[in-house]
Design a protein around this motif. Structure first.
Motif, short mmCIF file in Angstrom:
data_model
loop_
_atom_site.label_atom_id
_atom_site.label_comp_id
_atom_site.label_asym_id
_atom_site.label_seq_id
_atom_site.Cartn_x
_atom_site.Cartn_y
_atom_site.Cartn_z
N ASP A 99 0.76 -1.10 -0.22
CA ASP A 99 -0.07 -0.18 0.04
C ASP A 99 0.64 1.34 0.05
OD1 ASP A 99 -1.64 2.09 0.54
OD2 ASP A 99 -2.86 1.06 2.01
N PRO A 100 0.94 1.93 -0.96
CA PRO A 100 1.69 3.33 -1.22
C PRO A 100 1.41 4.29 -0.16
CG PRO A 100 0.17 3.35 -3.06
CD PRO A 100 -0.13 2.02 -2.35
N LEU A 101 0.41 4.17 0.59
CA LEU A 101 -0.01 5.32 1.49
C LEU A 101 0.09 4.89 2.86
CD1 LEU A 101 -3.19 6.84 -0.52
CD2 LEU A 101 -0.89 7.41 -0.25
N ASN A 102 -0.14 3.55 3.13
CA ASN A 102 -0.14 3.18 4.52
C ASN A 102 0.69 2.05 4.84
OD1 ASN A 102 -2.26 4.80 5.60
ND2 ASN A 102 -3.74 3.82 3.78
N ASP A 103 1.57 1.58 3.99
CA ASP A 103 2.57 0.39 4.38
C ASP A 103 3.44 0.79 5.46
OD1 ASP A 103 3.46 -2.53 3.27
OD2 ASP A 103 4.99 -1.20 3.93
N VAL A 104 3.47 0.08 6.61
CA VAL A 104 4.51 0.34 7.64
C VAL A 104 6.03 0.23 7.25
CG1 VAL A 104 5.04 -0.49 9.99
CG2 VAL A 104 2.63 -0.27 9.59
N PHE A 105 6.17 -0.78 6.44
CA PHE A 105 7.70 -1.37 5.84
C PHE A 105 8.08 0.42 5.36
CE2 PHE A 105 9.24 -2.34 1.82
CZ PHE A 105 10.55 -2.28 2.05
N LEU A 106 7.21 0.80 4.31
CA LEU A 106 7.56 2.03 3.77
C LEU A 106 7.77 3.33 4.52
CD1 LEU A 106 5.85 1.64 0.25
CD2 LEU A 106 8.20 0.90 0.77
N LYS A 107 6.95 3.26 5.76
CA LYS A 107 6.85 4.56 6.62
C LYS A 107 8.12 4.50 7.41
CE LYS A 107 1.76 5.08 7.07
NZ LYS A 107 0.84 5.35 7.98
N ILE A 108 8.63 3.15 7.98
CA ILE A 108 9.77 3.20 8.76
C ILE A 108 10.99 3.46 7.92
CG2 ILE A 108 11.19 1.33 9.63
CD1 ILE A 108 8.86 0.23 10.72
N LEU A 109 10.97 3.13 6.75
CA LEU A 109 12.09 3.52 5.79
C LEU A 109 12.27 4.92 5.49
CD1 LEU A 109 12.55 0.97 3.02
CD2 LEU A 109 13.89 0.71 5.03
N ARG A 110 11.30 5.41 5.18
CA ARG A 110 10.89 7.08 4.94
C ARG A 110 11.57 7.83 6.44
NH1 ARG A 110 8.29 9.58 1.00
NH2 ARG A 110 7.43 11.04 2.54
N PHE A 111 11.07 7.32 7.52
CA PHE A 111 11.55 7.87 8.54
C PHE A 111 13.08 7.85 8.94
CE2 PHE A 111 12.10 8.38 13.38
CZ PHE A 111 11.31 9.44 13.70
N ILE A 112 13.44 6.65 8.82
CA ILE A 112 14.84 6.38 9.14
C ILE A 112 15.73 7.36 7.99
CG2 ILE A 112 16.93 4.69 8.99
CD1 ILE A 112 14.79 2.61 9.93
N GLY A 113 15.11 7.36 6.76
CA GLY A 113 16.21 7.89 5.77
C GLY A 113 17.40 7.62 5.74
N ARG A 114 18.32 8.67 5.99
CA ARG A 114 19.62 8.57 6.14
C ARG A 114 20.18 8.97 7.50
NH1 ARG A 114 21.85 11.67 0.76
NH2 ARG A 114 19.63 12.48 0.74
N LYS A 115 19.58 8.90 8.54
CA LYS A 115 19.61 9.39 9.94
C LYS A 115 20.80 8.37 10.44
CE LYS A 115 15.13 11.27 10.84
NZ LYS A 115 14.39 10.53 9.77
N SER A 116 21.13 6.97 10.17
CA SER A 116 21.84 6.33 10.69
C SER A 116 22.98 5.76 9.73
CB SER A 116 21.33 5.17 11.48
OG SER A 116 22.26 4.07 11.88
N GLN A 117 24.21 6.00 9.93
CA GLN A 117 25.30 5.47 9.21
C GLN A 117 25.50 4.07 9.02
OE1 GLN A 117 28.93 7.05 10.51
NE2 GLN A 117 28.94 6.02 12.88
N ASN A 118 24.72 3.42 10.18
CA ASN A 118 24.82 1.93 10.23
C ASN A 118 23.56 1.07 9.63
OD1 ASN A 118 27.10 1.68 11.85
ND2 ASN A 118 25.96 3.01 12.99
N ILE A 119 22.89 1.90 8.80
CA ILE A 119 21.54 1.29 8.16
C ILE A 119 21.57 2.02 6.73
CG2 ILE A 119 18.97 1.31 8.12
CD1 ILE A 119 19.07 2.07 11.26
N VAL A 120 21.36 1.00 5.81
CA VAL A 120 21.27 1.36 4.36
C VAL A 120 20.34 2.42 4.15
CG1 VAL A 120 20.66 0.49 2.05
CG2 VAL A 120 21.74 -1.09 3.66
N GLY A 121 20.96 3.48 3.70
CA GLY A 121 20.17 4.73 3.30
C GLY A 121 19.17 4.80 2.26
N THR A 122 18.00 5.49 2.76
CA THR A 122 16.93 5.49 1.89
C THR A 122 17.05 6.76 1.46
OG1 THR A 122 15.76 3.64 2.88
CG2 THR A 122 14.40 5.34 1.57
#
Length: 336
Positions: A99-122
């Motif tokens: 779901d492009p509007l409500n999928d939790v997986f995508l929401k989490i990725l968008r929130f993380i973005g590039r905030k952590s150098q130890n997580i693949v950046g989105t």
């Protein structure tokens, strides 16, 4: 709570990224409420045709297919505004049912973005009129750890522990925003060459199974429903308490991720799964197998065996706490 060198590790406060009731070192309920609210109320993806977004800056090189599966393909890509970054576009087809509007997986990725150098950046996430998803992320140019091991590469324990510290830091960040990964395993640890030092670094990727572990309504950690015991033979580095013979019960996802972390790095160093999946008749059998495999491993020092015993304890109430993982004397000596 990012650590960049051994000196910082030695002076690091014993902060606890995951919530613990009545413990001032853990994030407060108010802090988790705010972070989780931001994730839950966000939109999973932006529209490709919307005029004020970044989609048209990406050049997807469809002739350079890096992966092709039933539900998605991965292509090399480039962004004019990110000339120094090597990127990929993962294109999820409509049959992936995201779901492009409500999928939790995508929401989490968008929130993380590039905030952590130890997580693949989105970098960005978009969807088009057909509800196809375009996920733009940094390229892990050395692939994932499972592929790396299958190529016959030997990983020195010291190198593996440095990667473990990076993944611990990734989990540390996730805990502070109310997220549990729920699928830590070699396939989801991505490797990348550091452009400055030339060394290989590890980053946590693949958040498809990740969850928000904090319930804002109850002010507590959620529990996850157990899977049927018959599925333990497909464990995929899931903790033993994730499975139940009576088709009931629930488990703590935070403690389960700690076990997965331990199982992953045991596999990397010893080249063995922690127990024989086809002999796993019950928890005592699993425990016996884990002890046998750890104790019989010639790749581990006695101090390392103790560390893995603590990580892979089948009783989640006796398993090492997340924040104590890096306080283990052997682990600290390997990092320093």
């Amino acid at each position: 709570m990012q650590l960049s060198n051994s000196t910082e590790m030695q002076t690091k406060k014993n902060d606890m990224p995951y919530y613990q009731p009545n413990n001032p070192k853990s994030p407060s309920a108010e802090e988790l409420n705010e972070k989780c609210k931001q994730i839950e109320q966000s939109i999973s993806a932006a529209e490709t045709l919307k005029g004020d977004n970044n989609f048209l800056n990406y050049i997807i090189r469809k002739e350079q297919v890096l992966f092709s599966g039933i539900y998605s393909q991965i292509f090399a890509c480039h962004n004019h505004q990110e000339p120094d970054s090597t990127l990929i576009c993962r294109m999820f087809q409509t049959n992936a049912n995201i779901d492009p509007l409500n999928d939790v997986f995508l929401k989490i990725l968008r929130f993380i973005g590039r905030k952590s150098q130890n997580i693949v950046g989105t970098y960005d996430i978009f969807y088009d009129q057909t509800r196809r998803i375009y996920l733009f992320q940094e390229l892990a140019n050395r692939g994932n750890v499972l592929e790396y091991l299958k190529a016959g590469t030997f990983v020195e324990p010291t190198q593996a522990i440095k990667w473990a510290f990076s993944i611990w830091e990734a989990m540390d960040f996730l805990g502070s925003i109310g997220v549990a990964h729920r699928s830590i395993r070699p396939k989801h640890i991505m490797l990348k060459t550091n452009p400055l030092s030339g060394t290989m670094i590890a980053k946590l990727g693949s958040f498809r199974d990740s969850i928000i572990y904090w319930n804002r309504e109850t002010g507590s950690v959620v529990t996850v429903k157990k899977s049927p015991w018959s599925e333990i033979k497909f464990a995929n580095f899931q903790a033993p308490e994730s499975f139940s013979k009576d088709d009931g019960g629930a488990f703590d996802p935070i403690s389960a991720d700690v076990w997965s972390f331990g199982a992953t790095f045991f596999y990397i160093i010893a080249r063995l799964y922690p127990f024989d999946l086809y002999k796993a008749n019950d928890i005592p059998t699993v425990e016996q197998e884990i002890h046998h495999r750890i104790n019989s491993s010639g790749a581990l020092k006695p101090e390392a065996k103790k560390w893995f015993m603590d990580l892979l304890n089948v009783d989640p109430n006796k398993r090492i706490r997340f924040d104590d993982i890096v306080n283990d004397p052997w682990f600290r000596s390997e990092i320093n």
